[in-house]
Design a protein around this motif. Sequence first.
Motif, mmCIF file in Angstrom:
data_model
loop_
_atom_site.group_PDB
_atom_site.id
_atom_site.type_symbol
_atom_site.label_atom_id
_atom_site.label_comp_id
_atom_site.label_asym_id
_atom_site.label_seq_id
_atom_site.Cartn_x
_atom_site.Cartn_y
_atom_site.Cartn_z
ATOM 1 N N ARG A 32 0.834 -1.204 0.000
ATOM 2 C CA ARG A 32 0.000 0.000 0.000
ATOM 3 C C ARG A 32 0.866 1.250 0.000
ATOM 4 N NH1 ARG A 32 -3.265 -0.035 5.007
ATOM 5 N NH2 ARG A 32 -4.143 -1.904 4.084
ATOM 6 N N ILE A 33 1.917 1.252 0.798
ATOM 7 C CA ILE A 33 2.831 2.396 0.852
ATOM 8 C C ILE A 33 3.528 2.575 -0.497
ATOM 9 C CG2 ILE A 33 4.974 3.244 1.893
ATOM 10 C CD1 ILE A 33 3.979 1.935 4.532
ATOM 11 N N LYS B 53 2.434 1.728 -3.458
ATOM 12 C CA LYS B 53 1.464 2.259 -4.429
ATOM 13 C C LYS B 53 1.221 3.745 -4.190
ATOM 14 C CE LYS B 53 0.289 -1.260 -6.936
ATOM 15 N NZ LYS B 53 0.547 -1.292 -8.363
ATOM 16 N N ARG B 54 1.139 4.141 -2.922
ATOM 17 C CA ARG B 54 0.928 5.550 -2.581
ATOM 18 C C ARG B 54 2.107 6.391 -3.072
ATOM 19 N NH1 ARG B 54 0.249 5.897 3.386
ATOM 20 N NH2 ARG B 54 -1.669 4.799 2.911
ATOM 21 N N GLN B 55 3.323 5.893 -2.860
ATOM 22 C CA GLN B 55 4.508 6.610 -3.327
ATOM 23 C C GLN B 55 4.535 6.682 -4.853
ATOM 24 O OE1 GLN B 55 7.679 4.409 -1.517
ATOM 25 N NE2 GLN B 55 7.668 5.656 0.324
ATOM 26 N N ARG C 215 1.970 6.745 -6.877
ATOM 27 C CA ARG C 215 0.999 7.756 -7.310
ATOM 28 C C ARG C 215 1.533 9.168 -7.068
ATOM 29 N NH1 ARG C 215 -2.711 4.212 -4.778
ATOM 30 N NH2 ARG C 215 -2.788 5.598 -2.989
ATOM 31 N N ALA C 216 2.208 9.373 -5.940
ATOM 32 C CA ALA C 216 2.763 10.697 -5.632
ATOM 33 C C ALA C 216 3.849 11.072 -6.634
ATOM 34 C CB ALA C 216 3.324 10.713 -4.213
#
Length: 42
Positions: A8-9, A11-13, A15-16
């Motif tokens: 999850r982390i 994927k978040r990175q 996207r950022a």
Amino acid sequence: MDRIRSRRIAKRQERAIDRAWHSAPTQAMRDEIAIFAQRRPI
């Protein structure tokens, strides 16, 4: 559980980084973001 959290982390990175790349005002800044994205640990 840790694997889910780390995925999850990641994927978040991702996207950022993608948002930053698309909003970069110059090609040079996009190149810098691309280099950073390639060097980050997975």
